[in-house]
Design a protein around this motif. Sequence first.
Motif, PDB file in Angstrom:
ATOM      1  N   VAL A  27      36.712   6.400  32.867  1.00  7.85           N
ATOM      2  CA  VAL A  27      36.072   7.129  31.771  1.00  7.85           C
ATOM      3  C   VAL A  27      35.368   8.387  32.273  1.00  7.85           C
ATOM      4  O   VAL A  27      34.881   8.432  33.409  1.00  7.85           O
ATOM      5  N   ILE A  28      35.331   9.374  31.381  1.00  6.02           N
ATOM      6  CA  ILE A  28      34.671  10.641  31.701  1.00  6.02           C
ATOM      7  C   ILE A  28      33.184  10.499  31.369  1.00  6.02           C
ATOM      8  O   ILE A  28      32.824  10.035  30.288  1.00  6.02           O
ATOM      9  N   GLN A  29      32.334  10.896  32.321  1.00  8.49           N
ATOM     10  CA  GLN A  29      30.878  10.796  32.120  1.00  8.49           C
ATOM     11  C   GLN A  29      30.249  12.133  31.730  1.00  8.49           C
ATOM     12  O   GLN A  29      29.130  12.178  31.242  1.00  8.49           O
ATOM     13  N   GLY A  30      30.969  13.226  32.003  1.00  2.13           N
ATOM     14  CA  GLY A  30      30.401  14.541  31.687  1.00  2.13           C
ATOM     15  C   GLY A  30      31.381  15.633  32.061  1.00  2.13           C
ATOM     16  O   GLY A  30      32.426  15.358  32.662  1.00  2.13           O
ATOM     17  N   GLU A  31      31.055  16.859  31.659  1.00  2.00           N
ATOM     18  CA  GLU A  31      31.940  17.980  31.982  1.00  2.00           C
ATOM     19  C   GLU A  31      31.129  19.179  32.468  1.00  2.00           C
ATOM     20  O   GLU A  31      29.936  19.297  32.166  1.00  2.00           O
ATOM     21  N   ALA A  51      25.517  16.643  20.924  1.00  2.00           N
ATOM     22  CA  ALA A  51      26.433  17.726  21.334  1.00  2.00           C
ATOM     23  C   ALA A  51      27.496  17.100  22.235  1.00  2.00           C
ATOM     24  O   ALA A  51      27.591  17.423  23.405  1.00  2.00           O
ATOM     25  N   ASP A  52      28.273  16.168  21.642  1.00  6.49           N
ATOM     26  CA  ASP A  52      29.182  15.372  22.480  1.00  6.49           C
ATOM     27  C   ASP A  52      30.649  15.606  22.156  1.00  6.49           C
ATOM     28  O   ASP A  52      31.002  16.086  21.080  1.00  6.49           O
ATOM     29  N   GLU A  98      35.318  16.591  18.917  1.00  3.26           N
ATOM     30  CA  GLU A  98      33.858  16.641  18.859  1.00  3.26           C
ATOM     31  C   GLU A  98      33.302  15.342  18.300  1.00  3.26           C
ATOM     32  O   GLU A  98      33.857  14.789  17.342  1.00  3.26           O
ATOM     33  N   GLY A  99      32.198  14.880  18.870  1.00  3.43           N
ATOM     34  CA  GLY A  99      31.540  13.665  18.386  1.00  3.43           C
ATOM     35  C   GLY A  99      31.513  12.595  19.466  1.00  3.43           C
ATOM     36  O   GLY A  99      32.171  12.716  20.511  1.00  3.43           O
ATOM     37  N   TYR A 148      30.925  12.017  26.019  1.00  3.85           N
ATOM     38  CA  TYR A 148      30.031  12.665  26.985  1.00  3.85           C
ATOM     39  C   TYR A 148      29.505  13.966  26.397  1.00  3.85           C
ATOM     40  O   TYR A 148      30.107  14.549  25.484  1.00  3.85           O
ATOM     41  N   ARG A 149      28.380  14.420  26.944  1.00  5.28           N
ATOM     42  CA  ARG A 149      27.749  15.653  26.460  1.00  5.28           C
ATOM     43  C   ARG A 149      28.606  16.860  26.814  1.00  5.28           C
ATOM     44  O   ARG A 149      29.085  16.974  27.953  1.00  5.28           O
TER      45      ARG A 149
END
Length: 318
Positions: free
Chosen positions: A86-90, A206-207, A259-260, A287-288
């Motif tokens: 899974v992706i935790q952030g970008e 803002a995910d 988005e979401g 993720y944000r």
Amino acid sequence: MTDPHAPALRHGYFGPQGTFTQMALASWLTADDATLAAARPFGTVALALDAVRAGEVDRVMVPIENSVEGGVSATLDALNSDDPLVIQGEVLVPITFVLAAPRGTDRAAIRGVGSHSHAWPQVRGWMAANLPSASYVPTLSTAAAAEALAGLGEKRPPYEAAVCAPMAAEVFGLEVLADDIGDNRSAVTRFVVVSRPGTVPPPSGADKTTVVIYQHDDHPGGLLELLEQFAARGINMTRLESRPTGQAMGSYCFSIDFEGHVADERVGETLMGLRRVCADVRFLGSYRRADGRPVEATRTTTDEAYADARAWLQSLRD
Ligand SMILES: O=C(O)C(=O)C[C@]1(C(=O)O)C=C[C@@H](O)C=C1
């Protein structure tokens, strides 16, 4: 609050040192994390993701999308195979390329230029105008091209110069023969931090969410059926790509960012809709988003609107 006694997460990245991916990791790490120097480089995206799967590191940074060249297939495919991740952030990193070579190299002597396959198309115009007879030699990363020129590799590379980040030229002691050679000065690459499944970062307002969708079969309106799930719930997609599944000619899955957050009612309903109409939905994380831009729900797709509709249905059933 973070637990001051919790061990620092072990990070990895698509390396070696000097890749744009390492720069992305540097901007992601906080004071609570272990230092950048402690992060482990992996020579390919697949090796980096496998190291997370094997528990050798907790998180890895990998490139996923470039504003000029599009999706990074190696990442999209490796994220989508084997055990779930899974992706935790970008992170977004502006991309600036240099032409670098061992000190004293004469530009006229350059016959071959090494770089990553995603970097080369971003400097094609500059190369055609400035080094028209140089041929392209693919390397595992932009920094790997620079590293081999520095003589740290096992043998001399079949090229005289590298297209890489300014930092790679510095790390490997190369001379910059030309600066800022990207054809598109506003090129940006998006990188993602990936872990094993377990925790989903809490909603921030803002995910983004990433999924990969497999359809039951190839039929008229199949893609429309899938898109309707998003449109009906007022959900904006930010990336949609079809990738071959590798199972048969014409067999494709869809890799989608939207988005979401999975905790949002409208996102939950969309995922359930996809689950109903598709053969498989692989959840790759909420993720944000890197730009922090708030995601607005329309008046009819807020959590309250869904809660109200659900309560109304319940009252009918009662
Ligand atoms: O080779 C690197 O330095 C990378 O980090 C990879 C990568 C990519 O895969 O897109 C990252 C940014 C640039 O667009 C070119 C290459």
